[in-house]
Design a protein around this motif. Structure first.
Motif, short mmCIF file in Angstrom:
data_model
loop_
_atom_site.label_atom_id
_atom_site.label_comp_id
_atom_site.label_asym_id
_atom_site.label_seq_id
_atom_site.Cartn_x
_atom_site.Cartn_y
_atom_site.Cartn_z
N VAL A 3 1.46 2.66 6.89
CA VAL A 3 1.19 2.05 5.60
C VAL A 3 2.37 2.21 4.65
O VAL A 3 2.67 1.32 3.86
N ALA A 4 3.08 3.33 4.72
CA ALA A 4 4.20 3.57 3.81
C ALA A 4 5.30 2.53 4.00
O ALA A 4 5.96 2.14 3.04
N LYS A 5 5.53 2.07 5.21
CA LYS A 5 6.57 1.08 5.47
C LYS A 5 6.18 -0.28 4.92
O LYS A 5 7.04 -1.08 4.57
N ASN A 6 4.90 -0.58 4.84
CA ASN A 6 4.43 -1.89 4.42
C ASN A 6 3.87 -1.89 3.00
O ASN A 6 3.14 -2.82 2.63
N MET A 7 4.19 -0.89 2.20
CA MET A 7 3.63 -0.79 0.85
C MET A 7 4.07 -1.96 -0.03
O MET A 7 3.29 -2.45 -0.85
N GLU A 8 5.29 -2.43 0.13
CA GLU A 8 5.76 -3.56 -0.67
C GLU A 8 4.96 -4.83 -0.36
O GLU A 8 4.55 -5.56 -1.25
N VAL A 9 4.69 -5.06 0.91
CA VAL A 9 3.91 -6.23 1.31
C VAL A 9 2.49 -6.12 0.77
O VAL A 9 1.91 -7.12 0.32
N ILE A 10 1.94 -4.93 0.80
CA ILE A 10 0.58 -4.71 0.29
C ILE A 10 0.53 -4.99 -1.21
O ILE A 10 -0.40 -5.64 -1.71
N ALA A 11 1.55 -4.53 -1.95
CA ALA A 11 1.58 -4.73 -3.40
C ALA A 11 1.73 -6.22 -3.74
O ALA A 11 1.08 -6.73 -4.66
#
Length: 69
Positions: A3-11
């Motif tokens: 999840v930490a690697k994809n946090m920008e996509v999630i935001a």
């Protein structure tokens, strides 16, 4: 999936969903209408409409100016 690697996509996805939901519910709310106490006049041909701002306040005394300096 990390999840930490994809946090920008999630935001970004959350921002898109939030923006879409705001537009989806906008027509359901009644339009805010504010009564104007001044008449709106059309600008003469060739001139841009100007907005006039009137500020009413008392002038500062010497002690008041010293307090803000």
């Amino acid at each position: 999936m990390n999840v930490a690697k994809n946090m920008e996509v999630i935001a970004v996805a959350a921002a898109i969903v939030l923006g879409a939901s705001c537009y989806a519910i906008a027509p359901a709310a009644p339009a805010l209408q504010v009564a104007s106490s001044t008449a709106t006049l059309a600008a003469p041909a060739g001139k841009a409409a100007m907005h006039v701002v009137v500020v009413k306040a008392k002038r500062l005394t010497a002690t008041g100016k010293a307090r803000f300096a």
